[in-house]
Structures are given as C-alpha cells and as structure tokens.
Write a protein that holds these residues in place. Structure first.
Motif, PDB file in Angstrom:
ATOM      1  N   GLY A  96      -7.552  11.194 -38.763  1.00 38.57           N
ATOM      2  CA  GLY A  96      -8.481  10.335 -38.061  1.00 38.57           C
ATOM      3  C   GLY A  96      -7.822   9.040 -37.631  1.00 38.57           C
ATOM      4  O   GLY A  96      -6.714   8.709 -38.051  1.00 38.57           O
ATOM      5  N   ARG A 125     -19.672  16.255 -38.748  1.00 35.03           N
ATOM      6  CA  ARG A 125     -19.464  14.824 -38.556  1.00 35.03           C
ATOM      7  C   ARG A 125     -20.766  14.081 -38.796  1.00 35.03           C
ATOM      8  O   ARG A 125     -21.853  14.630 -38.646  1.00 35.03           O
ATOM      9  CB  ARG A 125     -18.916  14.519 -37.159  1.00 35.03           C
ATOM     10  CG  ARG A 125     -19.880  14.816 -36.020  1.00 35.03           C
ATOM     11  CD  ARG A 125     -19.179  14.663 -34.686  1.00 35.03           C
ATOM     12  NE  ARG A 125     -20.076  14.891 -33.567  1.00 35.03           N
ATOM     13  CZ  ARG A 125     -19.690  14.944 -32.300  1.00 35.03           C
ATOM     14  NH1 ARG A 125     -18.405  14.786 -31.984  1.00 35.03           N
ATOM     15  NH2 ARG A 125     -20.593  15.153 -31.336  1.00 35.03           N
ATOM     16  N   THR A 129     -17.564   9.291 -32.066  1.00 33.22           N
ATOM     17  CA  THR A 129     -17.276   8.405 -33.192  1.00 33.22           C
ATOM     18  C   THR A 129     -18.115   8.798 -34.394  1.00 33.22           C
ATOM     19  O   THR A 129     -19.342   8.868 -34.323  1.00 33.22           O
ATOM     20  CB  THR A 129     -17.550   6.949 -32.814  1.00 33.22           C
ATOM     21  OG1 THR A 129     -16.643   6.551 -31.780  1.00 33.22           O
ATOM     22  CG2 THR A 129     -17.381   6.034 -34.013  1.00 33.22           C
ATOM     23  N   VAL A 186     -17.605   9.890 -39.020  1.00 35.09           N
ATOM     24  CA  VAL A 186     -16.775  10.396 -40.098  1.00 35.09           C
ATOM     25  C   VAL A 186     -16.792  11.910 -40.011  1.00 35.09           C
ATOM     26  O   VAL A 186     -17.861  12.523 -39.957  1.00 35.09           O
ATOM     27  CB  VAL A 186     -17.269   9.927 -41.470  1.00 35.09           C
ATOM     28  CG1 VAL A 186     -16.418  10.539 -42.585  1.00 35.09           C
ATOM     29  CG2 VAL A 186     -17.228   8.408 -41.555  1.00 35.09           C
ATOM     30  N   TYR A 187     -15.623  12.514 -39.982  1.00 40.25           N
ATOM     31  CA  TYR A 187     -15.494  13.957 -39.866  1.00 40.25           C
ATOM     32  C   TYR A 187     -15.146  14.560 -41.219  1.00 40.25           C
ATOM     33  O   TYR A 187     -14.241  14.088 -41.907  1.00 40.25           O
ATOM     34  CB  TYR A 187     -14.413  14.315 -38.843  1.00 40.25           C
ATOM     35  CG  TYR A 187     -14.877  14.137 -37.424  1.00 40.25           C
ATOM     36  CD1 TYR A 187     -15.119  15.241 -36.606  1.00 40.25           C
ATOM     37  CD2 TYR A 187     -15.103  12.872 -36.898  1.00 40.25           C
ATOM     38  CE1 TYR A 187     -15.565  15.081 -35.307  1.00 40.25           C
ATOM     39  CE2 TYR A 187     -15.556  12.699 -35.605  1.00 40.25           C
ATOM     40  CZ  TYR A 187     -15.783  13.811 -34.811  1.00 40.25           C
ATOM     41  OH  TYR A 187     -16.226  13.649 -33.521  1.00 40.25           O
ATOM     42  N   THR A 197     -12.796  11.780 -42.836  1.00 40.18           N
ATOM     43  CA  THR A 197     -11.831  10.932 -42.155  1.00 40.18           C
ATOM     44  C   THR A 197     -12.507  10.308 -40.937  1.00 40.18           C
ATOM     45  O   THR A 197     -13.228  10.974 -40.199  1.00 40.18           O
ATOM     46  CB  THR A 197     -10.569  11.727 -41.762  1.00 40.18           C
ATOM     47  OG1 THR A 197      -9.589  10.840 -41.208  1.00 40.18           O
ATOM     48  CG2 THR A 197     -10.878  12.832 -40.761  1.00 40.18           C
ATOM     49  N   GLN A 198     -12.288   9.023 -40.751  1.00 40.24           N
ATOM     50  CA  GLN A 198     -12.975   8.277 -39.702  1.00 40.24           C
ATOM     51  C   GLN A 198     -12.314   8.505 -38.353  1.00 40.24           C
ATOM     52  O   GLN A 198     -11.093   8.373 -38.214  1.00 40.24           O
ATOM     53  CB  GLN A 198     -12.971   6.784 -40.027  1.00 40.24           C
ATOM     54  CG  GLN A 198     -13.596   5.909 -38.943  1.00 40.24           C
ATOM     55  CD  GLN A 198     -15.090   6.066 -38.853  1.00 40.24           C
ATOM     56  OE1 GLN A 198     -15.784   6.026 -39.879  1.00 40.24           O
ATOM     57  NE2 GLN A 198     -15.613   6.251 -37.644  1.00 40.24           N
ATOM     58  N   THR A 217     -12.806   6.989 -34.530  1.00 40.06           N
ATOM     59  CA  THR A 217     -13.450   5.977 -33.717  1.00 40.06           C
ATOM     60  C   THR A 217     -12.904   6.060 -32.300  1.00 40.06           C
ATOM     61  O   THR A 217     -11.690   5.992 -32.094  1.00 40.06           O
ATOM     62  CB  THR A 217     -13.216   4.573 -34.281  1.00 40.06           C
ATOM     63  OG1 THR A 217     -13.689   4.515 -35.628  1.00 40.06           O
ATOM     64  CG2 THR A 217     -13.944   3.533 -33.447  1.00 40.06           C
TER      65      THR A 217
END
Length: 122
Positions: A9, A38, A90, A92-93, A116-117, A119
């Motif tokens: 990410g 997500r 965008t 968190v996955y 994992t973020q 953005t």
C-alpha cells in the motif's frame, strides 16, 4: 489458522498503479480461495476481488477492468494489481482466506490480514 500479511500500500496520484501482496502461511495455501476487501473511512467493508483455488477470478463492478487478482501458490502469495486508481479507491485493503460460502461476502472468509492503506490523491 492461517496467517496473512499484506504489503504494498501507499500514496499514489489519480491514474496511478499499485500492486498489493498478501503473504500467507501454511502448507495448504493452494487449497484456499483468497479474497481482497477494502474499507474506506465511514463505510462498511466491501468486496473487491477473489480468486479460487483453481484460479478463477471474481471482481466487484467498481474495479472490473482496472484491478487484477492473481496468486502464486509456490510463494504462498496473492496479489492485487491496481491500475487507473481513483480517489474512491482510497481505503484500507485486507486480504482474507475463504472458508465457505459466497466469495462476495466477508463472513465467508475465516482469516484476515492486518490491512494495508491505499490512498489515491486527486
């Protein structure tokens, strides 16, 4: 129990690409269908993509044509290639190991990574 760890990410501009990885423990990784979900701020967790143990793929309408899920059973890893990213991607996955039921529903998955973020800036 299977341990899942996401990585890859980060921050990208609209139209950019990222590849997420999910490393899984266990000898039986190849037996599991795997999924990506997500969760954006203020929203519920939503399905993104899944891949069966045989390699069939499934996608949310919102990501079809832009995201590709794949797996490397020799490396116990699932990937999510994300292209043409948009700000609405965008979130968190999370990767998850499927146990039973619909690939599209979170309760069908029994083990989850930490997330994992991702953005996407406009």
């Amino acid at each position: 129990q299977v341990q899942l760890v996401e990585s890859g990410g980060g921050l990208v501009q609209t139209g950019g690409s990222l590849r997420l990885s999910c490393a899984a423990s266990g000898r039986t990784f190849s037996s599991y269908a795997m999924g990506w979900f997500r969760q954006a701020p203020g929203k519920e967790r939503e399905f993104v993509a899944a891949i069966s143990s045989g390699g069939s793929t499934y996608y949310a309408d919102s990501v079809k044509g832009r995201f590709t899920i794949s797996r490397d059973n020799a490396e116990n890893t699932v990937y999510l290639q994300m292209n043409s990213l948009k700000p609405e991607d965008t979130a968190v996955y999370y990767c998850a190991a499927h146990y039973s039921g619909s690939y599209y529903r979170a309760p069908s998955y029994g083990d989850w990574g930490q997330g994992t973020q991702v953005t996407v800036s406009s």
